[in-house]
Design a protein around this motif. Structure first.
Motif, PDB file in Angstrom:
ATOM      1  N   GLY A  51     -19.743  -1.329  29.659  1.00 57.00           N
ATOM      2  CA  GLY A  51     -20.459  -0.722  30.783  1.00 57.00           C
ATOM      3  C   GLY A  51     -21.242  -1.714  31.617  1.00 57.00           C
ATOM      4  N   THR A 110     -21.859  -4.881  34.432  1.00 59.40           N
ATOM      5  CA  THR A 110     -21.458  -5.521  35.686  1.00 59.40           C
ATOM      6  C   THR A 110     -21.747  -7.008  35.559  1.00 59.40           C
ATOM      7  N   ALA A 126     -28.843  -1.037  42.397  1.00 60.58           N
ATOM      8  CA  ALA A 126     -27.735  -0.075  42.367  1.00 60.58           C
ATOM      9  C   ALA A 126     -26.841  -0.312  41.155  1.00 60.58           C
ATOM     10  N   SER A 127     -26.601  -1.569  40.810  1.00 59.60           N
ATOM     11  CA  SER A 127     -25.720  -1.890  39.676  1.00 59.60           C
ATOM     12  C   SER A 127     -26.337  -1.477  38.348  1.00 59.60           C
ATOM     13  N   LYS A 157     -28.004   1.069  37.733  1.00 61.87           N
ATOM     14  CA  LYS A 157     -27.837   2.517  37.520  1.00 61.87           C
ATOM     15  C   LYS A 157     -26.571   2.814  36.725  1.00 61.87           C
ATOM     16  N   LYS A 158     -25.625   1.856  36.728  1.00 56.23           N
ATOM     17  CA  LYS A 158     -24.355   2.034  35.999  1.00 56.23           C
ATOM     18  C   LYS A 158     -24.399   1.442  34.596  1.00 56.23           C
ATOM     19  N   GLY A 159     -25.366   0.544  34.335  1.00 56.79           N
ATOM     20  CA  GLY A 159     -25.432  -0.114  33.028  1.00 56.79           C
ATOM     21  C   GLY A 159     -26.027  -1.501  33.153  1.00 56.79           C
ATOM     22  N   PRO A 209     -30.472  -1.922  31.541  1.00 53.74           N
ATOM     23  CA  PRO A 209     -30.589  -0.881  32.576  1.00 53.74           C
ATOM     24  C   PRO A 209     -32.018  -0.545  32.986  1.00 53.74           C
ATOM     25  N   VAL A 216     -26.495  -5.564  33.602  1.00 53.25           N
ATOM     26  CA  VAL A 216     -25.917  -6.502  34.566  1.00 53.25           C
ATOM     27  C   VAL A 216     -26.094  -7.931  34.043  1.00 53.25           C
ATOM     28  N   LYS A 271     -27.217   1.873  22.549  1.00 52.10           N
ATOM     29  CA  LYS A 271     -27.237   3.127  23.326  1.00 52.10           C
ATOM     30  C   LYS A 271     -26.472   4.237  22.605  1.00 52.10           C
ATOM     31  N   ASP A 301     -16.364  -4.535  31.051  1.00 53.00           N
ATOM     32  CA  ASP A 301     -16.210  -3.162  31.543  1.00 53.00           C
ATOM     33  C   ASP A 301     -16.379  -2.151  30.412  1.00 53.00           C
TER      34      ASP A 301
END
Length: 199
Positions: A86, A88, A48-49, A51-53, A161, A55, A196, A83
């Motif tokens: 992007g 975690t 799940a993490s 999907k945001k960028g 990602p 980790v 990116k 942050d």
């Protein structure tokens, strides 16, 4: 096969480590775990993490111990920079979730900014190729509380990602200090963010 050759082969096999930490471009094993942020328990999911960028998964020996305290505090101090890239950040240790609730909320360490996950049986660490470090009986943490769990070697993985390892930093291999794990991780996620945006 003669005995001396068999002896040489057995000795060579024993000299090779059973595990080797994952390296660049290896697939990061997915995991979910009980975690704590600011003293509150939640369920962390790597899938799940991602999907945001990217980790940053950093394994550390134990909450409330010298280098681990420095590392957690340095991650907390740089949280806004992670942050901005992007990313975690999740710390993983064999500490119980009860110990991690206290560690994650403590302003001197995670300061309510960095999440830490419990890997009590070391299954997550093992899936990343990390070894268990035994601790001395009766060892106490920086609060004077006896430590009742084994340690995992300090190693940090930056997971892109796409789920692949973008960078690995190990104190054992690279003599990287706890604070340097943070600085090198930050540089890696910033590089991923730059790549990116340049596409």
């Amino acid at each position: 096969m003669n005995r001396s050759l068999v002896g040489i082969l057995v000795a060579a096999a024993m000299a090779v480590p059973a595990f080797a930490a994952l390296k660049h471009d290896d697939k990061a094993p997915d995991f979910s775990a009980k975690a704590s942020l600011a003293g509150k328990e939640f369920s962390f999911s790597l899938k799940a993490s991602l999907k945001k960028g990217p980790v940053v998964v950093y394994f550390y020996p134990s909450a409330f111990t010298g280098g681990c305290n420095i590392e957690a505090h340095t991650f907390a101090e740089n949280k806004e920079k992670f942050d901005a890239a992007g990313a975690t950040v999740i710390g993983v240790s064999r500490d119980s979730i009860v110990r991690l609730n206290a560690f994650s909320a403590d302003p001197a360490y995670c300061a309510g900014k960095v999440a830490v996950a419990s890997d009590p049986d070391g299954a997550i660490a093992t899936s990343y190729g990390l070894v268990k470090m035994d601790i001395k009986a009766g060892m106490k943490d920086s609060r004077g509380v006896e430590i009742d769990h084994d340690f995992t070697e300090r190693t940090t993985f930056v997971v892109a990602p796409d789920g692949k390892i973008a960078a690995t930093f190990s104190t054992a291999d690279d003599k990287v200090s706890p604070a340097d794990h943070v600085n090198k991780s930050l540089a890696a996620v910033q590089q991923l963010a730059d790549h990116k945006t340049s596409k």
